[in-house]
Design a protein around this motif. Structure first.
Motif, PDB file in Angstrom:
ATOM      1  N   TYR A 189      43.138  33.824  57.005  1.00  0.00           N
ATOM      2  CA  TYR A 189      42.012  34.416  56.279  1.00  0.00           C
ATOM      3  C   TYR A 189      40.648  33.939  56.782  1.00  0.00           C
ATOM      4  O   TYR A 189      40.504  32.876  57.361  1.00  0.00           O
ATOM      5  N   THR A 190      39.663  34.808  56.550  1.00  0.00           N
ATOM      6  CA  THR A 190      38.287  34.576  56.942  1.00  0.00           C
ATOM      7  C   THR A 190      38.153  34.315  58.441  1.00  0.00           C
ATOM      8  O   THR A 190      37.830  33.228  58.914  1.00  0.00           O
ATOM      9  N   ASN A 191      38.490  35.345  59.197  1.00  0.00           N
ATOM     10  CA  ASN A 191      38.228  35.427  60.623  1.00  0.00           C
ATOM     11  C   ASN A 191      37.678  36.820  60.885  1.00  0.00           C
ATOM     12  O   ASN A 191      37.200  37.476  59.947  1.00  0.00           O
ATOM     13  N   LYS A 192      37.737  37.259  62.131  1.00  0.00           N
ATOM     14  CA  LYS A 192      37.231  38.600  62.447  1.00  0.00           C
ATOM     15  C   LYS A 192      38.331  39.424  63.111  1.00  0.00           C
ATOM     16  O   LYS A 192      38.093  40.137  64.089  1.00  0.00           O
ATOM     17  N   LEU A 193      39.530  39.260  62.626  1.00  0.00           N
ATOM     18  CA  LEU A 193      40.673  39.920  63.251  1.00  0.00           C
ATOM     19  C   LEU A 193      40.663  41.416  62.958  1.00  0.00           C
ATOM     20  O   LEU A 193      40.284  41.837  61.873  1.00  0.00           O
ATOM     21  N   THR A 194      41.086  42.178  63.946  1.00  0.00           N
ATOM     22  CA  THR A 194      41.098  43.637  63.822  1.00  0.00           C
ATOM     23  C   THR A 194      42.514  44.166  64.062  1.00  0.00           C
ATOM     24  O   THR A 194      43.411  43.394  64.376  1.00  0.00           O
ATOM     25  N   GLY A 195      42.661  45.463  63.960  1.00  0.00           N
ATOM     26  CA  GLY A 195      43.955  46.090  64.229  1.00  0.00           C
ATOM     27  C   GLY A 195      44.926  45.861  63.088  1.00  0.00           C
ATOM     28  O   GLY A 195      44.571  45.340  62.045  1.00  0.00           O
ATOM     29  N   PRO A 196      46.170  46.277  63.305  1.00  0.00           N
ATOM     30  CA  PRO A 196      47.157  46.217  62.224  1.00  0.00           C
ATOM     31  C   PRO A 196      47.847  44.865  62.094  1.00  0.00           C
ATOM     32  O   PRO A 196      47.875  44.082  63.048  1.00  0.00           O
ATOM     33  N   LEU A 197      48.399  44.609  60.951  1.00  0.00           N
ATOM     34  CA  LEU A 197      49.336  43.488  60.801  1.00  0.00           C
ATOM     35  C   LEU A 197      50.633  43.907  61.494  1.00  0.00           C
ATOM     36  O   LEU A 197      51.048  45.059  61.362  1.00  0.00           O
ATOM     37  N   LEU A 217      41.165  44.027  59.224  1.00  0.00           N
ATOM     38  CA  LEU A 217      42.462  44.611  59.547  1.00  0.00           C
ATOM     39  C   LEU A 217      42.576  46.046  59.036  1.00  0.00           C
ATOM     40  O   LEU A 217      42.018  46.385  57.993  1.00  0.00           O
ATOM     41  N   THR A 218      43.314  46.833  59.785  1.00  0.00           N
ATOM     42  CA  THR A 218      43.532  48.231  59.427  1.00  0.00           C
ATOM     43  C   THR A 218      45.042  48.496  59.389  1.00  0.00           C
ATOM     44  O   THR A 218      45.829  47.595  59.662  1.00  0.00           O
ATOM     45  N   GLY A 219      45.407  49.718  59.096  1.00  0.00           N
ATOM     46  CA  GLY A 219      46.830  50.076  59.096  1.00  0.00           C
ATOM     47  C   GLY A 219      47.518  49.631  57.814  1.00  0.00           C
ATOM     48  O   GLY A 219      46.885  49.104  56.905  1.00  0.00           O
ATOM     49  N   PRO A 220      48.821  49.880  57.749  1.00  0.00           N
ATOM     50  CA  PRO A 220      49.561  49.666  56.494  1.00  0.00           C
ATOM     51  C   PRO A 220      49.983  48.225  56.230  1.00  0.00           C
ATOM     52  O   PRO A 220      49.998  47.393  57.136  1.00  0.00           O
ATOM     53  N   ILE A 221      50.342  47.948  55.004  1.00  0.00           N
ATOM     54  CA  ILE A 221      50.934  46.657  54.614  1.00  0.00           C
ATOM     55  C   ILE A 221      52.366  46.628  55.149  1.00  0.00           C
ATOM     56  O   ILE A 221      53.140  47.544  54.869  1.00  0.00           O
ATOM     57  N   PRO A 222      52.733  45.599  55.934  1.00  0.00           N
ATOM     58  CA  PRO A 222      54.110  45.547  56.435  1.00  0.00           C
ATOM     59  C   PRO A 222      55.098  45.548  55.265  1.00  0.00           C
ATOM     60  O   PRO A 222      54.876  44.860  54.271  1.00  0.00           O
ATOM     61  N   PRO A 223      56.162  46.317  55.379  1.00  0.00           N
ATOM     62  CA  PRO A 223      57.049  46.493  54.224  1.00  0.00           C
ATOM     63  C   PRO A 223      58.014  45.340  53.966  1.00  0.00           C
ATOM     64  O   PRO A 223      58.551  45.217  52.881  1.00  0.00           O
TER      65      PRO A 223
END
Ligand SMILES: *[C@@H]1O[C@H](CO)[C@@H](O)[C@H](O)[C@H]1NC(C)=O
Ligand SMILES: *[C@@H]1O[C@H](CO)[C@@H](O)[C@H](O)[C@H]1NC(C)=O
Ligand SMILES: *[C@@H]1O[C@H](CO)[C@@H](O)[C@H](O)[C@H]1NC(C)=O
Ligand SMILES: *[C@@H]1O[C@H](CO)[C@@H](O)[C@H](O)[C@H]1NC(C)=O
Ligand SMILES: *[C@@H]1O[C@H](CO)[C@@H](O)[C@H](O)[C@H]1NC(C)=O
Ligand SMILES: *[C@@H]1O[C@H](CO)[C@@H](O)[C@H](O)[C@H]1NC(C)=O
Length: 327
Positions: A189-197, A217-223
């Protein structure tokens, strides 16, 4: 350090075991640690006083150092957290410690990047690709000023705990993290990460928690993060995640904290989520209108769901302060 040097150290160890149990075998490690010390800025001068050439007992007695318990005096753990250190952390030197398993650097003001050019490292720890079982299991560099991306960590396949929160890491989370079999605690938490998990997160590992809040972060929550049924906290506040909350979390009986507010989620909240036996916090606020479900508004919840969950909801809606896993 060539393999020949190491072999020499090995035999040296046994011939002089009685006389110099500590000093001989660890001399390589000793040099690495002294080099490490010399590259750090130490605000409290006493803090690494024990780190010196002729300290008698050798590096295994240095502050923050733990050695192999099987008696061959090689360094397995470095814990320099909360010691007022700054300067650029020399990840390149540390990678020369052959047997390092745990590295803790949290809560200092260390800067620098986890460098991309670590393939020259003699240690298996950092080498990408070719080495299948690097031994680092625990890496904590949280609350520093580190930047760069995380791609060099993709080969640390034995990681159990990765704590990198409150830094300036950018770029994408390596998809390989989703294939780590032992990873249980992941805090970014509290970084500048992008893209999906990575969508595979938790499908092989017994996740205890993930906290990747306050990134981009973008994209869906991993199931699958609760697939093995052990997860206690899922904290993904304040990103730009999309899609709906996976139905799978409605059967996560161990879940205590579920916080996904301030994203761009939509769809229906899986009904079973509200009834989970251990849930203390469920936090969807700021985003409620997007779910399009009037029944999740506060006044209606108090009519429709059990009293325990009413409390939960109020705590979250009322500005619960435990936003992060470490709070
Ligand atoms: C020390 O023990 C560790 C762990 O068993 C092993 O990996 C390493 O090769 C040993 N080193 C020497 C010099 O015997
Ligand atoms: C890594 O760990 C394994 C098992 O504990 C050990 O046998 C091996 O020697 C270690 N490798 C290094 C480079 O320390
Ligand atoms: C790694 O090795 C390459 C080729 O031997 C060399 O050009 C490069 O400077 C080395 N990098 C580091 C960080 O030592
Ligand atoms: C994972 O985090 C939990 C909760 O903070 C802690 O109790 C547990 O010891 C951690 N596990 C590891 C392997 O660090
Ligand atoms: C979040 O993602 C949505 C959908 O991809 C996009 O329309 C929106 O601009 C993004 N918001 C931010 C703050 O990045
Ligand atoms: C939710 O958002 C996704 C894209 O993020 C979209 O494909 C989907 O149709 C949306 N679903 C609903 C129910 O609005």
């Amino acid at each position: 350090m060539s393999p020949a040097t190491r072999n020499f150290g090995f035999f040296h160890h046994f011939s002089f075991l009685v006389f110099s149990l500590f000093t001989v075998v660890s001399s390589d490690d000793l040099q690495v640690l002294l080099k490490l010390k010399s590259s750090l800025l130490i605000s409290n001068p006493g803090v690494l006083n024990s780190w010196k050439l002729n300290s008698g007992a050798g590096p295994c007695s240095f502050t923050g150092i733990t050695c192999d318990s099987r008696g061959n005096s090689s360094v397995t753990e470095i814990d320099l957290s909360r010691r007022g250190l700054s300067g650029e952390f020399p990840f390149n030197s540390v990678c020369e410690l052959q047997t390092l398993e745990k590295l803790s650097l949290g809560f200092n003001s260390l800067s620098g990047i986890i460098p991309g050019d670590l393939r020259n490292c003699s240690s298996s720890i950092w080498i990408s690709g070719t080495i299948s079982s690097p031994n680092l299991t625990y890496l904590d560099a949280s609350a520093n000023l580190l930047n760069g991306d995380l791609s060099e960590l993709r080969s640390l396949t034995n990681l159990v705990s990765l704590q990198l929160f409150e830094n300036e890491f950018a770029g994408e989370i390596p998809p390989e993290f989703g294939e780590f079999k032992d990873l249980v605690n992941l805090s970014l938490y509290t970084n500048k990460l992008t893209g999906p998990l990575p969508q595979g997160l938790g499908s092989l590992a017994d996740f205890d928690f993930i906290d990747a809040s306050e990134n981009l972060l973008t994209g869906p929550i991993p199931p699958d993060m609760c697939k093995t049924g052990k997860m206690k906290a899922l904290l993904l506040l304040q990103n730009n995640l999309t899609g709906s909350i996976p139905e799978s979390y409605a059967s996560c009986l161990t879940l205590e904290r579920f916080r996904v507010s301030d994203n761009s989620l939509n769809g229906t909240v899986p009904a079973g989520l509200w009834g989970l036996p251990k849930l203390e916090i469920i936090d969807l606020n700021e985003q409620l209108p997007r779910f399009g479900h009037r029944r999740y508004k506060k006044r209606e919840i108090s009519r429709n769901v059990v009293s325990r969950v009413q409390q939960v909801f109020r705590r979250a809606a009322g500005g619960d302060r435990r936003r992060h896993i470490s709070d």
